[in-house]
Write an enzyme that holds these catalytic residues in place. Structure first.
Site, mmCIF file in Angstrom:
data_model
loop_
_atom_site.group_PDB
_atom_site.id
_atom_site.type_symbol
_atom_site.label_atom_id
_atom_site.label_comp_id
_atom_site.label_asym_id
_atom_site.label_seq_id
_atom_site.Cartn_x
_atom_site.Cartn_y
_atom_site.Cartn_z
ATOM 1 N N HIS A 89 -44.987 -28.936 -64.427
ATOM 2 C CA HIS A 89 -43.649 -28.693 -64.893
ATOM 3 C C HIS A 89 -43.463 -27.037 -64.701
ATOM 4 O O HIS A 89 -42.625 -26.513 -64.230
ATOM 5 C CB HIS A 89 -43.022 -29.052 -65.790
ATOM 6 C CG HIS A 89 -41.134 -28.581 -65.785
ATOM 7 N ND1 HIS A 89 -40.374 -29.165 -65.124
ATOM 8 C CD2 HIS A 89 -40.588 -27.552 -66.298
ATOM 9 C CE1 HIS A 89 -39.287 -28.457 -65.104
ATOM 10 N NE2 HIS A 89 -39.432 -27.548 -65.892
ATOM 11 N N TYR B 186 -41.391 -23.406 -62.463
ATOM 12 C CA TYR B 186 -40.589 -22.209 -63.042
ATOM 13 C C TYR B 186 -41.620 -21.190 -62.476
ATOM 14 O O TYR B 186 -40.849 -19.903 -62.276
ATOM 15 C CB TYR B 186 -40.791 -22.107 -64.426
ATOM 16 C CG TYR B 186 -39.389 -22.984 -64.871
ATOM 17 C CD1 TYR B 186 -38.318 -22.513 -64.646
ATOM 18 C CD2 TYR B 186 -39.667 -24.180 -65.597
ATOM 19 C CE1 TYR B 186 -37.104 -23.368 -64.864
ATOM 20 C CE2 TYR B 186 -38.426 -25.021 -65.884
ATOM 21 C CZ TYR B 186 -37.221 -24.545 -65.425
ATOM 22 O OH TYR B 186 -36.176 -25.232 -65.576
ATOM 23 N N HIS C 50 -33.773 -33.496 -54.337
ATOM 24 C CA HIS C 50 -33.809 -32.325 -55.459
ATOM 25 C C HIS C 50 -34.612 -31.121 -55.105
ATOM 26 O O HIS C 50 -34.250 -29.928 -55.162
ATOM 27 C CB HIS C 50 -34.214 -33.108 -56.843
ATOM 28 C CG HIS C 50 -34.390 -32.012 -57.840
ATOM 29 N ND1 HIS C 50 -33.471 -31.353 -58.324
ATOM 30 C CD2 HIS C 50 -35.585 -31.493 -58.324
ATOM 31 C CE1 HIS C 50 -33.980 -30.435 -59.457
ATOM 32 N NE2 HIS C 50 -35.271 -30.670 -59.381
ATOM 33 N N PHE C 51 -35.929 -31.286 -54.754
ATOM 34 C CA PHE C 51 -36.805 -30.080 -54.793
ATOM 35 C C PHE C 51 -36.895 -29.576 -53.361
ATOM 36 O O PHE C 51 -37.560 -28.472 -53.332
ATOM 37 C CB PHE C 51 -38.426 -30.474 -55.416
ATOM 38 C CG PHE C 51 -39.150 -31.565 -54.670
ATOM 39 C CD1 PHE C 51 -39.418 -31.128 -53.551
ATOM 40 C CD2 PHE C 51 -39.575 -32.624 -55.259
ATOM 41 C CE1 PHE C 51 -40.310 -32.304 -52.655
ATOM 42 C CE2 PHE C 51 -40.198 -33.486 -54.662
ATOM 43 C CZ PHE C 51 -40.614 -33.422 -53.415
ATOM 44 N N HIS C 52 -36.238 -30.080 -52.635
ATOM 45 C CA HIS C 52 -36.101 -29.127 -51.307
ATOM 46 C C HIS C 52 -34.680 -28.277 -51.703
ATOM 47 O O HIS C 52 -34.708 -27.226 -50.858
ATOM 48 C CB HIS C 52 -35.774 -29.898 -50.122
ATOM 49 C CG HIS C 52 -37.299 -30.506 -49.566
ATOM 50 N ND1 HIS C 52 -37.709 -31.648 -49.860
ATOM 51 C CD2 HIS C 52 -37.914 -29.782 -48.612
ATOM 52 C CE1 HIS C 52 -38.935 -31.975 -49.295
ATOM 53 N NE2 HIS C 52 -38.891 -30.671 -48.460
ATOM 54 N N ARG D 218 -39.931 -42.345 -52.183
ATOM 55 C CA ARG D 218 -40.777 -41.170 -51.689
ATOM 56 C C ARG D 218 -42.169 -41.239 -51.119
ATOM 57 O O ARG D 218 -42.585 -42.547 -51.321
ATOM 58 C CB ARG D 218 -40.811 -39.921 -52.684
ATOM 59 C CG ARG D 218 -41.802 -40.011 -53.986
ATOM 60 C CD ARG D 218 -41.668 -39.042 -54.560
ATOM 61 N NE ARG D 218 -42.424 -37.880 -54.101
ATOM 62 C CZ ARG D 218 -42.610 -36.749 -55.033
ATOM 63 N NH1 ARG D 218 -42.179 -36.727 -56.255
ATOM 64 N NH2 ARG D 218 -43.152 -35.713 -54.759
ATOM 65 N N ARG D 219 -42.811 -40.498 -50.467
ATOM 66 C CA ARG D 219 -44.136 -40.576 -50.176
ATOM 67 C C ARG D 219 -44.522 -41.604 -49.380
ATOM 68 O O ARG D 219 -45.524 -42.468 -49.849
ATOM 69 C CB ARG D 219 -45.128 -40.369 -51.401
ATOM 70 C CG ARG D 219 -44.791 -39.138 -51.934
ATOM 71 C CD ARG D 219 -45.783 -39.064 -53.308
ATOM 72 N NE ARG D 219 -46.125 -37.734 -53.732
ATOM 73 C CZ ARG D 219 -46.899 -37.231 -54.503
ATOM 74 N NH1 ARG D 219 -47.458 -38.051 -55.192
ATOM 75 N NH2 ARG D 219 -47.177 -36.031 -54.710
HETATM 76 C C1 HEM Z 1 -38.759 -27.142 -42.168
HETATM 77 C C2 HEM Z 1 -38.402 -27.547 -43.460
HETATM 78 C C3 HEM Z 1 -38.842 -28.878 -44.278
HETATM 79 C C4 HEM Z 1 -38.839 -30.194 -43.737
HETATM 80 C C5 HEM Z 1 -38.443 -30.636 -42.389
HETATM 81 C C6 HEM Z 1 -39.347 -30.915 -44.825
HETATM 82 C C7 HEM Z 1 -39.412 -32.069 -44.955
HETATM 83 C C8 HEM Z 1 -40.080 -32.998 -45.996
HETATM 84 C C9 HEM Z 1 -40.272 -34.273 -46.014
HETATM 85 C C10 HEM Z 1 -39.417 -35.470 -44.959
HETATM 86 C C11 HEM Z 1 -40.740 -34.734 -47.150
HETATM 87 C C12 HEM Z 1 -40.895 -35.880 -47.756
HETATM 88 C C13 HEM Z 1 -41.936 -36.929 -47.301
HETATM 89 C C14 HEM Z 1 -41.916 -38.322 -48.114
HETATM 90 O O1 HEM Z 1 -41.459 -38.389 -49.165
HETATM 91 O O2 HEM Z 1 -42.668 -39.255 -47.475
HETATM 92 C C15 HEM Z 1 -41.145 -33.536 -47.679
HETATM 93 C C16 HEM Z 1 -41.981 -33.287 -48.976
HETATM 94 C C17 HEM Z 1 -41.926 -32.102 -49.614
HETATM 95 N N1 HEM Z 1 -41.584 -31.140 -49.512
HETATM 96 FE FE1 HEM Z 1 -40.957 -30.591 -47.620
HETATM 97 N N2 HEM Z 1 -39.715 -30.056 -45.856
HETATM 98 C C18 HEM Z 1 -39.544 -28.774 -45.520
HETATM 99 C C19 HEM Z 1 -39.614 -27.626 -46.246
HETATM 100 C C20 HEM Z 1 -40.132 -27.568 -47.494
HETATM 101 C C21 HEM Z 1 -40.353 -26.345 -48.190
HETATM 102 C C22 HEM Z 1 -39.883 -24.838 -47.931
HETATM 103 C C23 HEM Z 1 -41.330 -26.793 -49.261
HETATM 104 C C24 HEM Z 1 -41.500 -25.876 -50.528
HETATM 105 C C25 HEM Z 1 -41.294 -24.537 -50.533
HETATM 106 C C26 HEM Z 1 -41.225 -28.008 -49.317
HETATM 107 C C27 HEM Z 1 -41.889 -28.669 -50.266
HETATM 108 C C28 HEM Z 1 -42.098 -30.162 -50.151
HETATM 109 C C29 HEM Z 1 -42.784 -30.802 -51.151
HETATM 110 C C30 HEM Z 1 -43.571 -30.202 -52.518
HETATM 111 C C31 HEM Z 1 -42.923 -32.202 -50.945
HETATM 112 C C32 HEM Z 1 -43.633 -33.365 -51.499
HETATM 113 C C33 HEM Z 1 -44.777 -33.740 -51.196
HETATM 114 C C34 HEM Z 1 -45.249 -35.005 -51.818
HETATM 115 O O3 HEM Z 1 -44.648 -35.783 -52.146
HETATM 116 O O4 HEM Z 1 -46.739 -35.082 -52.145
HETATM 117 N N3 HEM Z 1 -40.708 -28.522 -48.055
HETATM 118 N N4 HEM Z 1 -40.659 -32.447 -47.033
HETATM 119 CU CU LIG Z 2 -40.554 -30.956 -64.515
#
Ligand code: HEM
Ligand SMILES: [Cu+2]
Ligand SMILES: [Cu+2]
Lengths: 67, 586, 263
Positions: free
Chosen positions: B238, B242, B389-391, B452-453
C-alpha cells in the site's frame, strides 16, 4: 532561500494576498464533490453491494435469527 | 521571508544551475519513458486480447506480458521518474547541488542494473533462449516461484532507490549545516518525508525477498509460508502506491499554483498532509487482504479505519490545490463563483495535463473509498473494478501528471524547448478521453464479476450478466480506450524525442516553483521534526502489524509446512494437469 | 497556524465523511451480519489434504436442519468438486483450501468471494434463499491455465434436494425358472431420517418397497424377481428412489443356455 519560488507572473492583472482571498469557487466545487461522494457511496453500498446477495454472513448472527 | 534573489535565478534553467545533476535527472527520465513505452504497448496487447478484439499471442504468454506491464509501469516507470523529480526538488529548493555526483550516478546505475535483471528474467517467459521463468506478476505471490534473477533484480532496484534517498538526505544535511535556523523548504520536506516512509515500507518487501523468497528460489530453504510473504508484500504494497503518488502531489502543490498564476494556498497544510502520509501509509496494508484467510477480522477492521483516515490528507489536498488554482485564476482576472475557471491557462499542456490528472484522481478517490470499505470488498475484490481504479490513480493521476510535468522538465534539464505545445495539449486531452472509456468500462465490468488478471475470461459453464449494458459493449469501450491511450502515448514519446533533437533555446522559463500565500512561518516548527514523525510512524507500524504477523507465523510457521515452488506452465508439468483433469471428471 | 474558515469547514466535512463510511461498514457487520473471512478455520498442511478429515472427501455434507457444509479443494486449474448443489433456504458453510498456489473461490454475481491461500482454510457461511445457478471462478492468477479454472453452484428448490445415493447390484443373465434378486443400496447423506418408496419396474411387472433410513444411514433392498412371469428374452429394468434412478437389463435364457451370471 525561497529563491526559486515564483514571484512574478506575466499574465497577472492583480495581486491578491492571503487576507483578502476567499476561495469561494473552491468551496462550491468541493461541496459538489462531497455530495457526489455521499450519493455514490450510498448507491454502491446499499444497492450494488447489499442488493448483490447472497453474501457471507457470520454463523453466530444467523443463529440469533438475523437473516 | 519572501525574499527573492531574482538576479541569480531569473530565466536560468535547471541545466544552467545544476548541469551535473541535470544529466542524471535526464537519464532517469529517459529510463522512465522507456518503461512507459514498452509497458504501454503491452497494455494495448492485453486489452485487445482480453476483450477478444485481437488475439495474436498464446493465452499462456498473456501472463508474461501482464507481468512485464505491471513491473515496468508500476515499478520502473514511476520510480525512475520519482528519483528524477525528487533530485530536482531537493537541489532546486535547497539551492545547492548534491554532495557527490558520483554517488548519484551510482544509485542510478544500480537501479538500471536491477531493472535489466528483472526485465530479462520476465522475457524468459516468451524467449526460449533465456532460461528464466518469472510469470509471477508484479505481486510475485509465493508459492509461484520466479527465477532468482527476478528477485535479485528487484532488490538491486529497491536498494538503488534507498541510496537515492540517502543522497537527498546528505544534500539536506549539508544545507542544514549552512542554514541551521531555516525551515526545510517545502519541496525538500516533501521528498524527505516520502523517503522516510519508503524506507519504512520497503523493509517488508526486502525481508520477504531476502529472508524467504530468494533463499527459497535458490534452494537454500525448501519451504515458505505463503500467507506470511503475501502479508509482507502488502505491508509494502500500500505504501508504494503513495510513493508513486507523492511526486504527483508535489507537482500539484508546487507547480500547479504557479502555472495557474497564483500561489500555494497553504504551506503549513501541505506539510501536515505529507506528515500524515508518513504516519499512515504503511499500517494499512492489510486492506489488500480483506478476503484473505488466516487474518482475524479485528485486524482487518483496524486496517479499514486507518485507511479511511488516510483519506484525510488527500481530501485536504483537493481543497488546497483547487484553492491555489482559483487564486491564480483570480489574479489573472477571473471572477464569479465559477467563472474564474475560464481564466485558467487551459492552453498550457503542463497545466491542463496536471489539472485533468487531478480531476481523474477525484474520481479514483471514490472507487478507492469503495475498495477501502472492508465488507464491500466481497463485491469488488480482484475484479476488473480494481484495475479500473488503479488506472485512474497510478495510470492517470500519476502517469498523466508525470507526462505533463515532462513537458516542463525535459526543457529544464536539456535546455531545449518543447517541440510542440499543440501536440502536447492534444496528448493530455487524448489520454484523459481514452482513460475515461477504459477505466469506466473496467469499473462496470467488475460489478458483474469480471475477474482481473485473466487472459480469456470466457467460461464454459456460465455467462456474465451485467445489470446494465452488455459484455460486448463494455469490452468495446475497453478496447477503444486502450487504442486512444496508446495513440496518446505515441504522441508523448514523439514529442519527447523531437524535443531532444530541438535546437538549444534561450527563451526557456526559469527553474522556479510556486510561492505560498501562507508560508512556513505560519506553521508550528514541530512539523519539521522528522525524527519525531518517523518515531511515531514506526510505533504505528509496530502496533498495526505485530499481532497479525505473530498469529500468521504462529499458525503457519515461519517457513510454512513444506511448501515448495510452483512454475505452473501448461506444457512443463503434465502430471499436474493430469491430476487436474482427473479431479474434474466425476 | 493560519487556516482559512472554508478549509476548516472542509476538514470537518471530510471527517464526517470518514466517520460515515466507517459507520456504514459497521452497520453492514452488525445489521445484515456480514462477516469477513478470518482465521477461524485454522491452517492446514497442503501435502496432507488427502488425509485431512475435512478435505479427504470433498463435497456437500448435511449438518442438520437447514445447515450444510461444502468442502472444496482448489488446485491448478480446477475445483474439487467442480459442481456443487445445495437446497434453497439453506445456510451453507464453505471450507476451501488450496493444494498448490494461491487461488480464489468466487461465486459470480454474488458477494461470496474469498482468497484461497495454500496452508490456510477459508471459511464462509452463506444463506441461499432462492433457487438459482451461479458460476464459480478463480480471480487470482494461478499459472498459465488460470482463465480455465471454473465451477458451478446450483441452488435447487428445497423439495428437489436430497443427499440420497443409490447403487444396485443385479445379475445380467438368469435361467428361466430360477429365482433371482435385484439388490440395491440406498444411502441417506442427510442427518434427518428418510422415508420414501423404492420402485422397481421390470418388463410389465412393478415392485414397491417402503424404505425408512436413519440420518447418515443406509438400507439394503432386495427385490425378488419372478423370471417365469417375465418369460425368456431381454428385460429392461429401472429402480427408482425419489428422483434417483438406476437401470439395467436382465436376460432370461432357457435352461440349457447358461447359468446365473452376475455382472
Ligand atoms: C496504454 C495505456 C494502458 C493500457 C491500454 C493498459 C491496459 C491494461 C489492462 C487491460 C490491464 C488488465 C490486465 C488484466 O487484468 O488481465 C492492465 C493492468 C495493469 N496496468 Fe495498465 N494499461 C495502460 C497503462 C498503464 C499505466 C500508465 C500504468 C501505471 C503507471 C498501468 C499499470 C497497470 C498495472 C499495475 C496493472 C495490473 C497488473 C497485474 O494485475 O498484475 N497501466 N493494464
Ligand atoms: Cu492500498
Ligand atoms: Cu486462478
Amino acid at each position: 532561500m525561497a529563491s526559486a519560488t515564483e514571484q512574478s507572473e506575466t499574465d497577472q492583472v492583480r495581486e491578491i494576498g492571503h487576507e483578502e482571498y476567499d476561495p469561494i469557487g473552491t468551496a462550491i466545487l468541493i461541496g459538489i464533490y462531497f455530495l457526489i461522494l455521499v450519493l455514490l457511496w450510498l448507491f454502491m453500498y446499499f444497492v450494488e453491494f447489499l442488493g448483490n446477495g447472497p453474501t457471507v454472513v457470520g454463523a453466530l448472527l444467523t443463529v440469533v435469527g438475523l437473516a | 521571508m519572501e525574499v527573492t534573489r531574482m538576479s541569480s535565478t531569473a530565466s536560468r534553467t535547471y541545466l544552467d544551475q545544476f548541469p551535473a545533476e541535470a544529466k542524471v535527472i535526464k537519464a532517469a527520465f529517459w529510463s522512465s519513458f522507456m518503461a512507459l513505452a514498452i509497458g504501454g504497448l503491452l497494455g494495448l496487447v492485453q486489452a485487445l486480447h482480453r476483450t477478444d478484439v485481437l488475439r495474436f499471442i498464446d493465452p499462456a504468454d498473456y501472463y508474461t506480458v501482464l507481468t512485464a506491464h505491471g513491473v515496468l509501469l508500476a515499478i520502473t516507470f514511476t520510480i525512475f521518474f520519482l528519483v528524477g523529480i525528487f533530485t530536482w526538488a531537493v537541489t532546486t529548493s535547497l539551492d545547492r547541488g548534491v554532495v557527490d555526483i558520483r554517488f548519484t550516478w551510482a544509485w542510478y546505475i544500480m537501479m538500471v542494473v536491477g531493472t535489466i535483471l528483472v526485465g530479462v528474467s520476465i522475457l524468459g517467459g516468451v524467449v526460449d533462449a533465456i532460461p528464466t521463468y518469472a510469470d509471477v506478476l508484479f505481486t510475485f505471490y509465493a508459492p509461484l516461484q520466479a527465477h532468482p534473477a527476478f528477485y535479485v533484480g528487484l532488490v538491486l532496484f529497491v536498494v538503488g532507490s534507498w541510496l537515492a534517498g540517502a543522497d537527498w538526505f546528505r544534500t539536506w544535511w549539508a544545507w542544514r549545516k549552512e542554514n541551521p535556523d531555516e525551515r526545510i523548504p517545502l519541496p525538500t520536506f516533501m521528498a524527505l518525508t516520502t523517503t522516510l516512509f519508503w524506507y519504512l515500507c520497503t523493509l517488508g518487501v526486502a525481508l520477504s525477498i531476502l529472508v524467504f523468497l530468494l533463499p527459497w528460489s535458490l534452494g537454500i530453504v525448501d519451504s515458505v509460508n505463503p500467507l506470511l510473504t503475501r502479508t509482507l508484500f502488502w505491508y509494502f504494497g500500500h505504501a508504494v502506491v503513495y510513493f508513486w503518488l507523492m511526486p504527483a502531489y508535489m507537482m500539484w502543490y508546487i507547480m500547479l499554483p504557479k502555472l495557474s498564476g497564483g500561489k500555494l494556498f497553504s504551506d503549513p497544510l501541505a506539510r501536515v498532509v505529507f506528515v500524515l502520509f508518513l504516519l499512515l501509509s504503511t499500517p494499512v496494508g492489510i486492506h489488500h487482504q480483506y478476503l484473505d484467510p488466516g487474518i482475524a477480522e479485528g485486524y482487518k477492521f483496524i486496517a479499514m479505519t486507518n485507511t479511511m483516515f488516510l483519506l484525510l490528507p488527500s481530501l485536504l489536498t483537493a481543497f488546497t490545490v483547487v484553492a491555489s488554482m482559483e487564486h491564480g485564476a483570480r489574479q489573472r482576472g477571473g471572477t464569479g463563483y465559477l467563472g474564474w475557471l475560464k481564466a485558467l491557462p487551459w492552453r498550457d499542456p503542463v497545466f491542463t495535463g496536471m489539472a485533468l490528472a487531478g480531476l481523474m484522481f477525484a474520481a479514483a478517490g471514490f472507487s478507492g473509498m469503495i475498495n477501502a470499505g472492508m465488507n464491500i470488498n466481497y463485491l469488488v475484490h480482484n475484479s476488473w473494478w480494481v484495475v479500473g481504479h488503479f488506472h485512474l490513480t497510478v495510470g492517470t493521476a500519476v502517469a498523466l501528471t508525470f507526462m505533463a510535468a515532462a513537458y516542463w522538465f525535459i526543457p529544464q534539464v536539456t535546455g531545449k524547448a518543447l517541440w510542440s505545445r499543440q501536440l502536447a495539449l492534444g496528448q493530455v486531452l487524448l489520454w484523459f478521453v481514452g482513460m475515461t472509456f477504459m477505466s469506466n468500462a473496467m469499473h462496470r465490468s467488475g460489478l458483474f464479476g469480471m475477474p482481473r488478471r485473466t487472459a480469456e475470461p470466457q467460461y464454459q459453464g456460465f455467462n456474465f450478466e451485467p445489470a446494465v449494458g452488455t459484455v460486448g459493449e463494455i469490452n468495446a469501450q475497453v478496447a477503444l480506450g486502450a487504442v486512444l491511450l496508446t495513440v496518446a502515448l505515441a504522441m508523448f514519446l514523439l514529442n519527447m524525442v523531437l524535443t531532444s533533437f530541438n535546437d538549444d533555446s534561450d527563451s526557456l522559463p526559469a527553474n522556479t516553483y510556486a510561492g505560498t500565500l501562507s508560508g512556513p512561518e505560519d506553521s508550528p516548527a514541530v512539523l519539521d521534526n522528522l525524527k519525531l514523525w518517523t518515531a511515531i510512524a514506526v510505533v504505528l507500524v509496530i502496533v498495526g502489524y505485530t499481532l497479525p504477523l505473530a498469529s500468521i507465523v504462529d499458525s503457519g510457521g515461519l517457513f510454512g509446512p513444506d511448501i515448495s515452488g510452483f512454475q505452473l506452465a501448461i506444457e512443463t508439468d503434465p502430471a499436474l494437469v493430469l491430476e487436474s483433469v482427473r479431479e474434474v471428471m466425476p | 497556524m493560519n487556516i482559512h474558515t472554508y478549509e476548516k469547514a472542509w476538514l470537518v466535512a471530510a471527517m464526517v465523511l470518514i466517520v460515515g463510511f466507517i459507520a456504514t461498514i459497521t452497520y453492514g457487520a452488525v445489521g445484515p451480519g456480514i462477516a469477513m473471512i478470518d482465521d477461524d478455520a485454522g491452517s492446514i498442511d497442503p501435502n496432507e489434504i488427502s488425509d485431512h478429515e475435512r478435505f479427504g472427501e470433498t463435497g456437500v455434507e448435511h449438518l442438520g436442519g437447514n445447515e450444510y457444509e461444502v468442502n472444496v479443494v482448489a488446485q491448478a486449474w480446477s475445483y474439487s468438486p467442480s459442481e456443487i448443489e445445495v437446497p434453497a433456504g439453506s445456510e451453507v458453510t464453505f471450507y476451501v483450501t488450496s493444494r498448490d498456489v494461491t487461488h480464489s473461490f468466487t461465486v459470480v454475481g454474488t458477494n461470496v468471494n474469498t482468497m484461497v491461500v495454500p496452508g490456510q482454510i477459508s471459511e464462509m457461511t452463506v444463506q441461499f434463499d432462492e433457487p438459482g445457478e451461479y458460476g464459480i471462478l478463480c480471480n487470482e492468477y494461478c499459472g498459465e491455465g488460470h482463465h480455465t479454472m471454473e465451477g458451478l453452484l446450483t441452488v435447487v428448490p428445497e423439495d428437489e434436494f436430497d443427499l440420497t445415493e443409490l447403487s444396485t447390484d443385479a445379475p445380467r443373465e438368469v435361467e428361466a425358472g430360477n429365482e433371482t434378486t435385484i439388490n440395491a443400496t440406498v444411502s441417506n447423506g442427510m442427518q434427518d431420517g428418510l422415508e420414501t418408496t423404492a420402485t422397481l419396474e421390470i418388463g410389465e411387472q412393478q415392485y414397491e418397497r417402503d424404505v425408512t433410513i436413519d440420518g447418515e444411514g443406509s438400507a439394503e433392498l432386495t427385490f425378488d424377481v419372478d423370471t417365469d412371469a417375465l418369460g425368456e428374452g431381454e428385460h429392461d429394468w429401472t429402480l427408482t428412489v425419489d428422483d434417483h434412478e438406476e437401470s439395467g437389463t436382465l436376460s432370461v435364457v432357457s435352461g440349457t443356455d447358461g447359468g446365473d451370471t452376475n455382472e
